[in-house]
Design a protein around this motif. Structure first.
Motif, PDB file in Angstrom:
ATOM      1  N   PRO A  44       0.827  -1.195   0.000  1.00  0.00           N
ATOM      2  CA  PRO A  44       0.000   0.000   0.000  1.00  0.00           C
ATOM      3  C   PRO A  44       0.865   1.250   0.000  1.00  0.00           C
ATOM      4  CG  PRO A  44       0.084  -0.956   2.184  1.00  0.00           C
ATOM      5  CD  PRO A  44       0.854  -1.869   1.290  1.00  0.00           C
ATOM      6  N   ARG A  45       0.250   2.409  -0.188  1.00  0.00           N
ATOM      7  CA  ARG A  45       0.997   3.659  -0.084  1.00  0.00           C
ATOM      8  C   ARG A  45       1.390   3.878   1.371  1.00  0.00           C
ATOM      9  NH1 ARG A  45       0.777   7.910  -4.232  1.00  0.00           N
ATOM     10  NH2 ARG A  45       1.765   6.722  -5.884  1.00  0.00           N
ATOM     11  N   GLY A  46       2.627   4.233   1.619  1.00  0.00           N
ATOM     12  CA  GLY A  46       3.045   4.520   2.975  1.00  0.00           C
ATOM     13  C   GLY A  46       3.784   3.372   3.627  1.00  0.00           C
ATOM     14  N   HIS A  47       3.439   2.126   3.272  1.00  0.00           N
ATOM     15  CA  HIS A  47       4.144   0.964   3.854  1.00  0.00           C
ATOM     16  C   HIS A  47       4.581   0.061   2.716  1.00  0.00           C
ATOM     17  CE1 HIS A  47       2.769   1.843   7.942  1.00  0.00           C
ATOM     18  NE2 HIS A  47       1.590   2.098   7.407  1.00  0.00           N
ATOM     19  N   LEU A  48       5.632   0.405   2.008  1.00  0.00           N
ATOM     20  CA  LEU A  48       6.047  -0.418   0.879  1.00  0.00           C
ATOM     21  C   LEU A  48       6.746  -1.673   1.383  1.00  0.00           C
ATOM     22  CD1 LEU A  48       7.365   2.435  -1.373  1.00  0.00           C
ATOM     23  CD2 LEU A  48       5.101   1.403  -1.332  1.00  0.00           C
ATOM     24  N   PRO A  53      11.889  -7.042  -5.520  1.00  0.00           N
ATOM     25  CA  PRO A  53      13.172  -6.544  -6.032  1.00  0.00           C
ATOM     26  C   PRO A  53      13.046  -5.471  -7.110  1.00  0.00           C
ATOM     27  CG  PRO A  53      12.709  -8.712  -6.920  1.00  0.00           C
ATOM     28  CD  PRO A  53      11.600  -8.405  -5.962  1.00  0.00           C
ATOM     29  N   PHE A  54      11.857  -5.313  -7.687  1.00  0.00           N
ATOM     30  CA  PHE A  54      11.716  -4.376  -8.808  1.00  0.00           C
ATOM     31  C   PHE A  54      10.915  -3.138  -8.412  1.00  0.00           C
ATOM     32  CE2 PHE A  54      11.951  -8.699 -10.572  1.00  0.00           C
ATOM     33  CZ  PHE A  54      13.180  -8.578 -11.200  1.00  0.00           C
ATOM     34  N   GLN A  55      10.997  -2.765  -7.121  1.00  0.00           N
ATOM     35  CA  GLN A  55      10.224  -1.624  -6.620  1.00  0.00           C
ATOM     36  C   GLN A  55      10.482  -0.383  -7.485  1.00  0.00           C
ATOM     37  OE1 GLN A  55       7.527  -1.507  -4.834  1.00  0.00           O
ATOM     38  NE2 GLN A  55       8.259  -1.676  -2.761  1.00  0.00           N
ATOM     39  N   GLY A  56       9.429   0.122  -8.094  1.00  0.00           N
ATOM     40  CA  GLY A  56       9.542   1.346  -8.880  1.00  0.00           C
ATOM     41  C   GLY A  56      10.017   1.140 -10.311  1.00  0.00           C
ATOM     42  N   ALA A  57      10.373  -0.103 -10.690  1.00  0.00           N
ATOM     43  CA  ALA A  57      10.855  -0.349 -12.056  1.00  0.00           C
ATOM     44  C   ALA A  57       9.663  -0.595 -12.986  1.00  0.00           C
ATOM     45  CB  ALA A  57      11.799  -1.544 -12.079  1.00  0.00           C
ATOM     46  N   ALA A 178      -2.876  -9.926  -2.411  1.00  0.00           N
ATOM     47  CA  ALA A 178      -3.431 -10.520  -3.632  1.00  0.00           C
ATOM     48  C   ALA A 178      -2.752  -9.941  -4.871  1.00  0.00           C
ATOM     49  CB  ALA A 178      -4.942 -10.281  -3.707  1.00  0.00           C
ATOM     50  N   ARG A 179      -2.425  -8.644  -4.818  1.00  0.00           N
ATOM     51  CA  ARG A 179      -1.774  -8.010  -5.965  1.00  0.00           C
ATOM     52  C   ARG A 179      -0.359  -8.581  -6.147  1.00  0.00           C
ATOM     53  NH1 ARG A 179       0.864  -2.934  -6.597  1.00  0.00           N
ATOM     54  NH2 ARG A 179       0.661  -2.136  -8.723  1.00  0.00           N
ATOM     55  N   ALA A 180       0.351  -8.793  -5.029  1.00  0.00           N
ATOM     56  CA  ALA A 180       1.696  -9.382  -5.113  1.00  0.00           C
ATOM     57  C   ALA A 180       1.603 -10.821  -5.612  1.00  0.00           C
ATOM     58  CB  ALA A 180       2.369  -9.317  -3.744  1.00  0.00           C
ATOM     59  N   ILE A 181       0.596 -11.575  -5.124  1.00  0.00           N
ATOM     60  CA  ILE A 181       0.434 -12.969  -5.552  1.00  0.00           C
ATOM     61  C   ILE A 181       0.088 -13.025  -7.045  1.00  0.00           C
ATOM     62  CG2 ILE A 181      -1.080 -14.986  -5.306  1.00  0.00           C
ATOM     63  CD1 ILE A 181      -1.268 -14.217  -2.271  1.00  0.00           C
ATOM     64  N   HIS A 182      -0.776 -12.100  -7.490  1.00  0.00           N
ATOM     65  CA  HIS A 182      -1.179 -12.053  -8.895  1.00  0.00           C
ATOM     66  C   HIS A 182       0.062 -11.895  -9.794  1.00  0.00           C
ATOM     67  CE1 HIS A 182      -4.417 -11.761 -11.803  1.00  0.00           C
ATOM     68  NE2 HIS A 182      -3.963 -10.627 -12.307  1.00  0.00           N
TER      69      HIS A 182
ATOM     70  N   GLU B 119      -4.936   2.867  -9.928  1.00  0.00           N
ATOM     71  CA  GLU B 119      -3.550   2.529 -10.259  1.00  0.00           C
ATOM     72  C   GLU B 119      -3.080   1.247  -9.588  1.00  0.00           C
ATOM     73  OE1 GLU B 119      -1.308   5.933  -9.074  1.00  0.00           O
ATOM     74  OE2 GLU B 119      -1.743   7.021 -10.913  1.00  0.00           O
ATOM     75  N   GLY B 120      -3.719   0.868  -8.497  1.00  0.00           N
ATOM     76  CA  GLY B 120      -3.340  -0.381  -7.843  1.00  0.00           C
ATOM     77  C   GLY B 120      -2.850  -0.230  -6.416  1.00  0.00           C
ATOM     78  N   TRP B 121      -2.693   0.993  -5.910  1.00  0.00           N
ATOM     79  CA  TRP B 121      -2.286   1.119  -4.510  1.00  0.00           C
ATOM     80  C   TRP B 121      -3.527   1.241  -3.628  1.00  0.00           C
ATOM     81  CZ3 TRP B 121      -4.139   5.675  -2.639  1.00  0.00           C
ATOM     82  CH2 TRP B 121      -4.236   6.761  -3.507  1.00  0.00           C
ATOM     83  N   THR B 122      -3.305   1.001  -2.332  1.00  0.00           N
ATOM     84  CA  THR B 122      -4.377   1.184  -1.360  1.00  0.00           C
ATOM     85  C   THR B 122      -3.852   2.036  -0.216  1.00  0.00           C
ATOM     86  OG1 THR B 122      -3.831  -0.741  -0.028  1.00  0.00           O
ATOM     87  CG2 THR B 122      -5.336  -1.101  -1.882  1.00  0.00           C
TER      88      THR B 122
END
Lengths: 219, 231
Positions: A44-48, A53-57, A178-182, B119-122
């Protein structure tokens, strides 16, 4: 209906479902990566999460389809239904035709052969005898691919309707997991596809069978 | 046959042209993607339940207030004029305007739920305000108004909603966030907040709420984003 053992190696419903998956998986992977490009981070926003390994790529443009977020979402939600439908028809056919006995991994029957085949690939042991259409390792791989596909559709439904399908969201541990698993499932399916294509290149006969259906076994 | 009108070349060219125009990402409302979008709208409408609530999130899951994204389309943070009032009209028997003080006198609803961005964030925050269903009662909204349109002073940013989603118990005109009055960055003095829609449907910096018999579009919806956008 004939027993599966006396049928051609690849009956036409199997071939149809198999080849339908090629454009469907390509469209869904490419439009999915375009959706990911809108927010190429996990968590989520605020707690990445720090483990991704591809954060932001951003995925490269040649892997993406749909031009922009709205376009990609329309592609993804249009063709996702057809992948799910294809999977349901395939599973129904496996169940009703008895083909599941030739194709699915049954631990008691196939585990020993899967290990022996793996040992052969690793050059540890000689090739095991292969009764039937597939060896245990193939059955394990194809069954895993089917499970990965089913989980992809289910985790996708969580991302599509996290509130209306909140019981499903809870099963995946919430929207962000779920988004990470997807995405993880996409990576695993991509690895399966690469391995699948390499092995088909090493055994070209199987490619012809998946096109024509192959010959009936001489009984 | 003396001349062949339909050659294989024509068929292939036609199929290619049809294929590309049917799946045009820049105009996703047309062609095959448009057909599927209308199908998806029916699916979403069917999945929607007016009584199913977005789950309440525990305090521990609260997004640190500074990390909750602020979004507006104006160049700088939009600021309300001193004489700001909310106009409520359309198919209502008592059209009128409200100050925030007047809205505070209507029944207050609080919830802490997860925000889902397209966009996909929460992110998680708690919100308080007056439910649209309570506002509809206050102005005597006509049940034939199947849609509600929200407009803002943020460059005219707007969105229209199906009435069942707008009248959901977790759809509020929020004048407060995390126990505080709403800040300009998050849509002060009044914004729409809901547990059943994607973020771009939740219009900030509100100026008008209109109960309408027909759907209108929206700032992002007019550019090709899906209109229903439920979660």
């Amino acid at each position: 209906m004939q027993a599966p053992e006396q049928r051609r190696p690849q009956p036409w419903p199997i071939r149809l479902a198999h080849w339908a998956n090629v454009p469907l998986l390509a469209i869904l992977a490419a439009s999915g990566l375009q959706i990911l490009a809108a927010y190429p981070r996990m968590g989520p926003r605020g707690h990445l999460y720090s483990l991704y390994p591809f954060q932001g790529a951003v995925p490269p443009s040649w892997l993406r389809l749909g031009d922009w977020l709205a376009g990609a979402r329309h592609w993804h939600f249009a063709f996702g239904w057809f992948l799910a439908l294809n999977g349901c028809v395939y599973v129904l056919y496996l169940a009703l035709s008895g083909e599941w006995r030739r194709r699915l991994f049954l631990p008691r029957r196939d585990a020993r052969d899967a290990v022996a085949t793996l040992a052969y690939y690793l050059r540890i042991r000689p090739a095991p005898a292969q009764p039937g259409l597939y060896n245990g390792l193939q059955r394990l791989a194809y069954t895993c691919a089917l499970v990965l596909g089913a989980l992809s559709v289910l985790s996708g439904l969580v991302l599509y309707k996290p509130v209306q399908l909140q019981w499903l969201t809870a099963l995946f541990g919430g929207y962000d997991p779920a988004r990470a698993i997807h995405l993880l499932l996409l990576v695993l399916l991509a690895f399966f596809t690469v391995g699948h294509v390499v092995l088909v290149a090493l055994h070209p006969r199987t490619f012809g069978e998946m096109v024509t259906g192959g010959r009936k076994p001489d009984v | 046959m003396s001349e062949r009108i339909l050659t294989r070349r024509h068929v292939l060219l036609g199929a290619a042209a049809l294929g590309t125009s049917a799946c045009d990402s820049s105009r996703p409302r047309e062609g095959f993607l448009g057909v599927m979008e209308r199908f998806n709208k029916r699916v979403q409408t069917g999945l929607f339940s007016p009584t199913r609530l977005a789950p309440e999130e525990p305090v521990a899951r609260l997004t640190p207030p500074g990390d909750f994204p602020k979004y507006f389309i104006s160049e700088t943070v939009p600021l309300a004029p001193a004489d700001w009032r909310l106009e409520v009209g359309g198919l209502v028997s008592r059209p009128r305007t409200f100050s925030v003080e007047e809205l505070r006198r209507l029944p207050r609803t609080d919830f802490r739920i997860r925000h889902h961005c397209v966009e996909g964030w929460t992110a998680v925050a708690s919100w308080h305000g007056v439910r649209i269903i309570d506002l509809a009662q206050a102005v005597g909204a006509d049940p034939r108004a199947g849609f509600v349109e929200f407009r803002s002073f943020d460059q005219g940013y707007y969105s229209s909603w199906d009435a069942p989603s707008a009248l959901h118990p977790q759809t509020v005109l929020a004048y407060g966030m995390n126990g505080q009055p709403l800040t300009p960055g998050h849509g002060a003095p009044l914004r729409l907040y809901s547990g059943v829609k994607l973020g771009y449907k939740m219009v900030k910096y509100l100026t008008t709420v209109h109960f309408l018999p027909e759907a209108t579009g929206g700032t992002w919806e007019d550019r090709g984003y899906e209109w229903f956008a439920g979660v």
